[in-house]
Design a protein around this motif. Structure first.
Motif, PDB file in Angstrom:
ATOM      1  N   LEU A   1       0.839  -1.204   0.000  1.00  0.00           N
ATOM      2  CA  LEU A   1       0.000   0.000   0.000  1.00  0.00           C
ATOM      3  C   LEU A   1       0.866   1.243   0.000  1.00  0.00           C
ATOM      4  O   LEU A   1       1.852   1.317   0.732  1.00  0.00           O
ATOM      5  N   LYS A   2       0.481   2.220  -0.823  1.00  0.00           N
ATOM      6  CA  LYS A   2       1.123   3.535  -0.821  1.00  0.00           C
ATOM      7  C   LYS A   2       0.057   4.589  -0.554  1.00  0.00           C
ATOM      8  O   LYS A   2      -1.037   4.538  -1.121  1.00  0.00           O
ATOM      9  N   VAL A   3       0.383   5.541   0.306  1.00  0.00           N
ATOM     10  CA  VAL A   3      -0.516   6.648   0.624  1.00  0.00           C
ATOM     11  C   VAL A   3       0.127   7.922   0.088  1.00  0.00           C
ATOM     12  O   VAL A   3       1.314   8.171   0.329  1.00  0.00           O
ATOM     13  N   TYR A   4      -0.659   8.703  -0.632  1.00  0.00           N
ATOM     14  CA  TYR A   4      -0.142   9.895  -1.305  1.00  0.00           C
ATOM     15  C   TYR A   4      -0.657  11.160  -0.633  1.00  0.00           C
ATOM     16  O   TYR A   4      -1.790  11.192  -0.143  1.00  0.00           O
ATOM     17  N   PRO A   5       0.140  12.227  -0.660  1.00  0.00           N
ATOM     18  CA  PRO A   5      -0.312  13.505  -0.089  1.00  0.00           C
ATOM     19  C   PRO A   5      -1.361  14.150  -0.993  1.00  0.00           C
ATOM     20  O   PRO A   5      -1.505  13.787  -2.163  1.00  0.00           O
ATOM     21  N   THR A   6      -2.064  15.131  -0.450  1.00  0.00           N
ATOM     22  CA  THR A   6      -3.021  15.904  -1.243  1.00  0.00           C
ATOM     23  C   THR A   6      -2.295  16.477  -2.451  1.00  0.00           C
ATOM     24  O   THR A   6      -1.197  17.008  -2.319  1.00  0.00           O
ATOM     25  N   GLN A   7      -2.908  16.320  -3.610  1.00  0.00           N
ATOM     26  CA  GLN A   7      -2.288  16.825  -4.832  1.00  0.00           C
ATOM     27  C   GLN A   7      -3.347  17.140  -5.875  1.00  0.00           C
ATOM     28  O   GLN A   7      -4.462  16.633  -5.818  1.00  0.00           O
ATOM     29  N   GLU A   8      -2.949  17.953  -6.831  1.00  0.00           N
ATOM     30  CA  GLU A   8      -3.858  18.320  -7.906  1.00  0.00           C
ATOM     31  C   GLU A   8      -4.052  17.129  -8.840  1.00  0.00           C
ATOM     32  O   GLU A   8      -3.112  16.394  -9.129  1.00  0.00           O
ATOM     33  N   LEU A   9      -5.278  16.929  -9.283  1.00  0.00           N
ATOM     34  CA  LEU A   9      -5.603  15.868 -10.220  1.00  0.00           C
ATOM     35  C   LEU A   9      -4.999  16.218 -11.573  1.00  0.00           C
ATOM     36  O   LEU A   9      -5.271  17.280 -12.120  1.00  0.00           O
ATOM     37  N   ASP A  10      -4.158  15.345 -12.115  1.00  0.00           N
ATOM     38  CA  ASP A  10      -3.499  15.591 -13.396  1.00  0.00           C
ATOM     39  C   ASP A  10      -3.579  14.322 -14.229  1.00  0.00           C
ATOM     40  O   ASP A  10      -2.808  13.388 -14.019  1.00  0.00           O
ATOM     41  N   SER A  11      -4.528  14.287 -15.169  1.00  0.00           N
ATOM     42  CA  SER A  11      -4.742  13.073 -15.949  1.00  0.00           C
ATOM     43  C   SER A  11      -3.614  12.817 -16.946  1.00  0.00           C
ATOM     44  O   SER A  11      -3.449  11.701 -17.412  1.00  0.00           O
ATOM     45  N   GLN A  12      -2.830  13.827 -17.281  1.00  0.00           N
ATOM     46  CA  GLN A  12      -1.710  13.641 -18.207  1.00  0.00           C
ATOM     47  C   GLN A  12      -0.484  13.063 -17.501  1.00  0.00           C
ATOM     48  O   GLN A  12       0.115  12.118 -17.986  1.00  0.00           O
ATOM     49  N   ALA A  13      -0.123  13.636 -16.367  1.00  0.00           N
ATOM     50  CA  ALA A  13       1.066  13.182 -15.631  1.00  0.00           C
ATOM     51  C   ALA A  13       0.782  11.929 -14.820  1.00  0.00           C
ATOM     52  O   ALA A  13       1.658  11.092 -14.615  1.00  0.00           O
ATOM     53  N   GLY A  14      -0.451  11.792 -14.319  1.00  0.00           N
ATOM     54  CA  GLY A  14      -0.787  10.647 -13.493  1.00  0.00           C
ATOM     55  C   GLY A  14      -0.091  10.687 -12.147  1.00  0.00           C
ATOM     56  O   GLY A  14       0.422  11.722 -11.713  1.00  0.00           O
ATOM     57  N   VAL A  15      -0.060   9.539 -11.493  1.00  0.00           N
ATOM     58  CA  VAL A  15       0.551   9.392 -10.174  1.00  0.00           C
ATOM     59  C   VAL A  15       1.592   8.284 -10.268  1.00  0.00           C
ATOM     60  O   VAL A  15       1.250   7.144 -10.596  1.00  0.00           O
ATOM     61  N   PRO A  16       2.875   8.596 -10.020  1.00  0.00           N
ATOM     62  CA  PRO A  16       3.895   7.546 -10.076  1.00  0.00           C
ATOM     63  C   PRO A  16       3.682   6.539  -8.947  1.00  0.00           C
ATOM     64  O   PRO A  16       3.224   6.901  -7.860  1.00  0.00           O
ATOM     65  N   MET A  17       3.999   5.288  -9.231  1.00  0.00           N
ATOM     66  CA  MET A  17       3.816   4.259  -8.202  1.00  0.00           C
ATOM     67  C   MET A  17       4.939   3.233  -8.268  1.00  0.00           C
ATOM     68  O   MET A  17       5.486   2.967  -9.332  1.00  0.00           O
ATOM     69  N   GLU A  18       5.272   2.716  -7.103  1.00  0.00           N
ATOM     70  CA  GLU A  18       6.274   1.658  -6.992  1.00  0.00           C
ATOM     71  C   GLU A  18       5.903   0.775  -5.811  1.00  0.00           C
ATOM     72  O   GLU A  18       5.656   1.275  -4.709  1.00  0.00           O
ATOM     73  N   PHE A  19       5.847  -0.517  -6.063  1.00  0.00           N
ATOM     74  CA  PHE A  19       5.430  -1.465  -5.033  1.00  0.00           C
ATOM     75  C   PHE A  19       6.429  -2.613  -4.940  1.00  0.00           C
ATOM     76  O   PHE A  19       7.036  -3.008  -5.926  1.00  0.00           O
ATOM     77  N   ARG A  20       6.545  -3.148  -3.745  1.00  0.00           N
ATOM     78  CA  ARG A  20       7.358  -4.332  -3.481  1.00  0.00           C
ATOM     79  C   ARG A  20       6.422  -5.362  -2.839  1.00  0.00           C
ATOM     80  O   ARG A  20       5.919  -5.148  -1.736  1.00  0.00           O
ATOM     81  N   LEU A  21       6.199  -6.457  -3.560  1.00  0.00           N
ATOM     82  CA  LEU A  21       5.285  -7.496  -3.085  1.00  0.00           C
ATOM     83  C   LEU A  21       6.093  -8.746  -2.739  1.00  0.00           C
ATOM     84  O   LEU A  21       6.815  -9.272  -3.594  1.00  0.00           O
ATOM     85  N   LYS A  22       5.942  -9.189  -1.504  1.00  0.00           N
ATOM     86  CA  LYS A  22       6.700 -10.354  -1.066  1.00  0.00           C
ATOM     87  C   LYS A  22       5.740 -11.409  -0.516  1.00  0.00           C
ATOM     88  O   LYS A  22       5.292 -11.315   0.627  1.00  0.00           O
ATOM     89  N   PRO A  23       5.413 -12.417  -1.330  1.00  0.00           N
ATOM     90  CA  PRO A  23       4.549 -13.489  -0.816  1.00  0.00           C
ATOM     91  C   PRO A  23       5.297 -14.326   0.228  1.00  0.00           C
ATOM     92  O   PRO A  23       6.529 -14.320   0.264  1.00  0.00           O
ATOM     93  N   GLU A  24       4.533 -15.029   1.060  1.00  0.00           N
ATOM     94  CA  GLU A  24       5.172 -15.881   2.080  1.00  0.00           C
ATOM     95  C   GLU A  24       6.137 -16.860   1.444  1.00  0.00           C
ATOM     96  O   GLU A  24       7.203 -17.118   1.965  1.00  0.00           O
ATOM     97  N   LYS A  25       5.710 -17.438   0.319  1.00  0.00           N
ATOM     98  CA  LYS A  25       6.614 -18.278  -0.470  1.00  0.00           C
ATOM     99  C   LYS A  25       6.387 -17.928  -1.930  1.00  0.00           C
ATOM    100  O   LYS A  25       5.281 -17.566  -2.321  1.00  0.00           O
ATOM    101  N   MET A  26       7.443 -17.993  -2.700  1.00  0.00           N
ATOM    102  CA  MET A  26       7.316 -17.658  -4.111  1.00  0.00           C
ATOM    103  C   MET A  26       6.399 -18.686  -4.772  1.00  0.00           C
ATOM    104  O   MET A  26       6.569 -19.889  -4.582  1.00  0.00           O
ATOM    105  N   PRO A  27       5.402 -18.204  -5.518  1.00  0.00           N
ATOM    106  CA  PRO A  27       4.447 -19.105  -6.160  1.00  0.00           C
ATOM    107  C   PRO A  27       5.132 -20.005  -7.190  1.00  0.00           C
ATOM    108  O   PRO A  27       6.127 -19.636  -7.796  1.00  0.00           O
TER     109      PRO A  27
END
Length: 149
Positions: A78-104
């Motif tokens: 989960l990522k929580v973002y600060p208040t920001q202006e809605l920008d449909s061209q630039a979007g919102v950058p995202m980066e996630f690290r998902l670690k399952p209990e065991k690799m599927p």
């Protein structure tokens, strides 16, 4: 937790993927590194489905989910973002690290996203103090997420 009700894509590696949801489109690349998955990309608001007066995003949360073919969540971030202006061209950058209990193993594994957000006309409107069911153009709320099974 289950994400069976959400749009999802089978896991692919090192190629750009797109996933369209009701209020957001997600463009991302998935990579695997040791014992976890790395997802990075951009979330774009679907302007055509949002109220035209909504200019500021408050309380934006975006979650990446890794699930099996039955929709059972294997890992999430989960990522929580600060208040920001809605920008449909630039979007919102995202980066996630998902670690399952065991690799599927070779079974089908899927990626999906969840989100929650509030839109207001101006930056300084406090969405928590508004009454969204009054019919006023004060707060727009949208959410898609995993459900408890």
């Amino acid at each position: 937790m289950s994400v069976k009700h959400l749009s999802s894509n089978p896991v692919s590696f090192d190629q750009e993927e797109e996933l369209q949801m009701r209020y957001w489109d997600f463009s991302y690349v998935n990579q695997v590194e040791n014992d976890h998955y790395l997802i990075h990309g951009t979330a774009y608001p679907r302007q055509e489905n949002l109220p035209g007066w909504g200019k500021w995003m408050h309380n934006l949360w975006i979650t990446a989910y890794l699930s099996d073919e039955e929709g059972r969540v294997l890992a999430r971030d989960l990522k929580v973002y600060p208040t920001q202006e809605l920008d449909s061209q630039a979007g919102v950058p995202m980066e996630f690290r998902l670690k399952p209990e065991k690799m599927p193993s070779s079974e089908e594994i899927f990626i999906t996203f969840g989100y929650r957000m509030q839109l207001t006309e101006d930056r300084y409107t406090d969405p928590s103090r508004q009454r969204p069911l009054t019919g006023e153009k004060s707060v727009f709320f949208a959410s898609e997420k995993a459900l408890a099974r």
